[in-house]
Design a protein around this motif. Sequence first.
Motif, PDB file in Angstrom:
ATOM      1  N   VAL A 151       0.850  -1.197   0.000  1.00 55.70           N
ATOM      2  CA  VAL A 151       0.000   0.000   0.000  1.00 55.70           C
ATOM      3  C   VAL A 151       0.883   1.244   0.000  1.00 55.70           C
ATOM      4  N   ASP A 152       0.487   2.256  -0.790  1.00 54.34           N
ATOM      5  CA  ASP A 152       1.221   3.520  -0.783  1.00 54.34           C
ATOM      6  C   ASP A 152       1.218   4.127   0.609  1.00 54.34           C
ATOM      7  N   ASP A 153       2.381   4.613   1.061  1.00 54.15           N
ATOM      8  CA  ASP A 153       2.434   5.286   2.359  1.00 54.15           C
ATOM      9  C   ASP A 153       1.567   6.540   2.356  1.00 54.15           C
ATOM     10  N   TYR A 154       1.472   7.196   1.183  1.00 51.52           N
ATOM     11  CA  TYR A 154       0.633   8.395   1.008  1.00 51.52           C
ATOM     12  C   TYR A 154      -0.262   8.136  -0.200  1.00 51.52           C
ATOM     13  N   PRO A 155      -1.455   7.558   0.016  1.00 45.69           N
ATOM     14  CA  PRO A 155      -2.285   7.097  -1.096  1.00 45.69           C
ATOM     15  C   PRO A 155      -2.764   8.213  -2.027  1.00 45.69           C
ATOM     16  N   SER A 156      -2.807   7.890  -3.283  1.00 46.27           N
ATOM     17  CA  SER A 156      -3.428   8.715  -4.316  1.00 46.27           C
ATOM     18  C   SER A 156      -3.822   7.763  -5.439  1.00 46.27           C
ATOM     19  N   PRO A 157      -5.120   7.660  -5.793  1.00 49.25           N
ATOM     20  CA  PRO A 157      -6.248   8.457  -5.307  1.00 49.25           C
ATOM     21  C   PRO A 157      -6.568   8.195  -3.831  1.00 49.25           C
ATOM     22  N   ASP A 158      -7.599   8.873  -3.352  1.00 50.82           N
ATOM     23  CA  ASP A 158      -7.887   8.890  -1.924  1.00 50.82           C
ATOM     24  C   ASP A 158      -8.346   7.556  -1.345  1.00 50.82           C
ATOM     25  N   THR A 159      -8.888   6.656  -2.173  1.00 50.05           N
ATOM     26  CA  THR A 159      -9.397   5.380  -1.676  1.00 50.05           C
ATOM     27  C   THR A 159      -8.276   4.351  -1.605  1.00 50.05           C
ATOM     28  N   ILE A 160      -8.132   3.703  -0.448  1.00 49.25           N
ATOM     29  CA  ILE A 160      -7.164   2.630  -0.267  1.00 49.25           C
ATOM     30  C   ILE A 160      -7.906   1.308  -0.414  1.00 49.25           C
ATOM     31  N   GLN A 161      -7.592   0.542  -1.441  1.00 47.31           N
ATOM     32  CA  GLN A 161      -8.307  -0.698  -1.718  1.00 47.31           C
ATOM     33  C   GLN A 161      -7.556  -1.859  -1.072  1.00 47.31           C
ATOM     34  N   PHE A 162      -8.083  -2.398   0.034  1.00 41.70           N
ATOM     35  CA  PHE A 162      -7.425  -3.489   0.728  1.00 41.70           C
ATOM     36  C   PHE A 162      -7.749  -4.836   0.083  1.00 41.70           C
ATOM     37  N   SER A 163      -8.937  -4.968  -0.454  1.00 42.59           N
ATOM     38  CA  SER A 163      -9.327  -6.177  -1.172  1.00 42.59           C
ATOM     39  C   SER A 163     -10.490  -5.772  -2.070  1.00 42.59           C
ATOM     40  N   ALA A 164     -11.096  -6.759  -2.738  1.00 40.72           N
ATOM     41  CA  ALA A 164     -12.171  -6.445  -3.661  1.00 40.72           C
ATOM     42  C   ALA A 164     -13.342  -5.738  -2.978  1.00 40.72           C
ATOM     43  N   SER A 165     -13.561  -6.036  -1.697  1.00 42.67           N
ATOM     44  CA  SER A 165     -14.719  -5.462  -1.004  1.00 42.67           C
ATOM     45  C   SER A 165     -14.348  -4.584   0.190  1.00 42.67           C
ATOM     46  N   TRP A 166     -13.078  -4.469   0.513  1.00 37.28           N
ATOM     47  CA  TRP A 166     -12.660  -3.688   1.667  1.00 37.28           C
ATOM     48  C   TRP A 166     -11.844  -2.496   1.225  1.00 37.28           C
ATOM     49  N   SER A 167     -12.224  -1.329   1.639  1.00 36.08           N
ATOM     50  CA  SER A 167     -11.469  -0.130   1.292  1.00 36.08           C
ATOM     51  C   SER A 167     -11.658   0.909   2.388  1.00 36.08           C
ATOM     52  N   SER A 168     -10.753   1.868   2.452  1.00 33.82           N
ATOM     53  CA  SER A 168     -10.895   2.978   3.383  1.00 33.82           C
ATOM     54  C   SER A 168     -10.418   4.243   2.690  1.00 33.82           C
ATOM     55  N   GLN A 169     -10.758   5.380   3.275  1.00 35.85           N
ATOM     56  CA  GLN A 169     -10.348   6.657   2.721  1.00 35.85           C
ATOM     57  C   GLN A 169      -9.071   7.124   3.411  1.00 35.85           C
ATOM     58  N   CYS A 170      -8.175   7.740   2.634  1.00 34.59           N
ATOM     59  CA  CYS A 170      -6.985   8.317   3.263  1.00 34.59           C
ATOM     60  C   CYS A 170      -7.422   9.492   4.146  1.00 34.59           C
ATOM     61  N   PHE A 171      -6.498   9.970   4.961  1.00 37.44           N
ATOM     62  CA  PHE A 171      -6.839  10.999   5.939  1.00 37.44           C
ATOM     63  C   PHE A 171      -6.252  12.343   5.540  1.00 37.44           C
ATOM     64  N   ARG A 172      -7.059  13.381   5.640  1.00 37.34           N
ATOM     65  CA  ARG A 172      -6.628  14.732   5.280  1.00 37.34           C
ATOM     66  C   ARG A 172      -7.077  15.683   6.388  1.00 37.34           C
ATOM     67  N   LEU A 173      -6.148  16.494   6.880  1.00 40.65           N
ATOM     68  CA  LEU A 173      -6.476  17.410   7.976  1.00 40.65           C
ATOM     69  C   LEU A 173      -7.280  18.634   7.528  1.00 40.65           C
ATOM     70  N   ASN A 174      -7.187  18.983   6.263  1.00 42.69           N
ATOM     71  CA  ASN A 174      -7.941  20.123   5.724  1.00 42.69           C
ATOM     72  C   ASN A 174      -7.562  21.449   6.403  1.00 42.69           C
ATOM     73  N   LYS A 175      -6.294  21.606   6.687  1.00 49.23           N
ATOM     74  CA  LYS A 175      -5.822  22.890   7.172  1.00 49.23           C
ATOM     75  C   LYS A 175      -4.372  23.046   6.760  1.00 49.23           C
ATOM     76  N   THR A 176      -3.871  24.235   6.717  1.00 49.25           N
ATOM     77  CA  THR A 176      -2.553  24.476   6.147  1.00 49.25           C
ATOM     78  C   THR A 176      -1.440  24.490   7.178  1.00 49.25           C
ATOM     79  N   ALA A 177      -1.795  24.529   8.436  1.00 49.97           N
ATOM     80  CA  ALA A 177      -0.757  24.528   9.458  1.00 49.97           C
ATOM     81  C   ALA A 177      -1.326  24.076  10.791  1.00 49.97           C
ATOM     82  N   ALA A 178      -0.447  23.602  11.662  1.00 51.76           N
ATOM     83  CA  ALA A 178      -0.890  23.213  12.996  1.00 51.76           C
ATOM     84  C   ALA A 178      -1.385  24.440  13.742  1.00 51.76           C
TER      85      ALA A 178
END
Length: 316
Positions: A288-315
């Motif tokens: 699996v890509d350490d930083y997925p692109s596209p956003d969906t991580i496909q673990f198997s034919a039926s299992w997937s999750s979305q990558c995580f994005r903080l949606n902000k530019t700084a802490a």
Amino acid sequence: TTLADRMMLARSLAVVALLLLLLSVSLRVEASSVARCEPYGGAVFAGVVNYTVFLKANTTQATVEAAAAQLPNFFAAVTNVTCRLALARHAAAANYWKCVNTNQGLPPCKSSCDAVWSSCSGVDLAVVKGLNASSPSLLNCGAFPTSSCHAAGSSLDANVPMPRCALFAVKHVPYLAGIFPANHSVYLPFNVKSQAELAVKVKGLPTMLSALDTPCREQLAMLAAQKVFMGCQERSAAAGRPPLPRLPCRDECTRVDSCTANNKLLIGFLLGADFLNCTFKGGVLTGVDDYPSPDTIQFSASWSSQCFRLNKTAAQ
């Protein structure tokens, strides 16, 4: 009694204690030099082995545990509970033969090995293939017997630890306060007991952050937080579906590209050359890509999750 008598008695007792110690060591060495059966007392297969194990001559559980020490990393990378159980059961049976008597142990049956290959698919199959590449004898099913063997699935406990989600606890990493939303759910692999263990991975981060330029410091803190305290996607545990990790999205990594060349050299030196390699694969989860692109991580034919994005530019 005189002082001389007391000193002589003390010396005599010391000699007796030393002789008993040497005898104890001798007995332990002698015991390990012959084949024998013992209760399992290790950690690698805790919750899996519930039978008396057979140890060949000149072998101890400590040596077996040391040789198998990397296996939990492969178990942790498997997302499907059926696949994980099959792999853990077979690996345990292959490393610890079941005791028949002090002269004989049962190796795992071919069926136990076949169960690993038949129950694992998608990303999990990639994990199994990775293990097979590093330890080919473990999953070479043709080498295991079909009779006079240990059918692992019928006599092993199904209590293999599961990954789980936990609410982010800022107390372990106060310098990351404000980065995650209040309800951030953290993914804990099955072999990680608490977030305190995750925090150890970034214990040197505050010192490093203090040496970076401000924009780079904020961006790196966010990326390190996301990579170590990965998001967690809940699923139905009752249906044998453990939660899935949410890795940081590709653009969370590319945003750190604004760091200066000197900053990047420092980051690579302290966190590893691939930490800022935004297209690197397999550093966190096999295949699996350490930083997925596209956003969906496909673990198997039926299992997937979305990558995580903080949606902000700084802490914050």
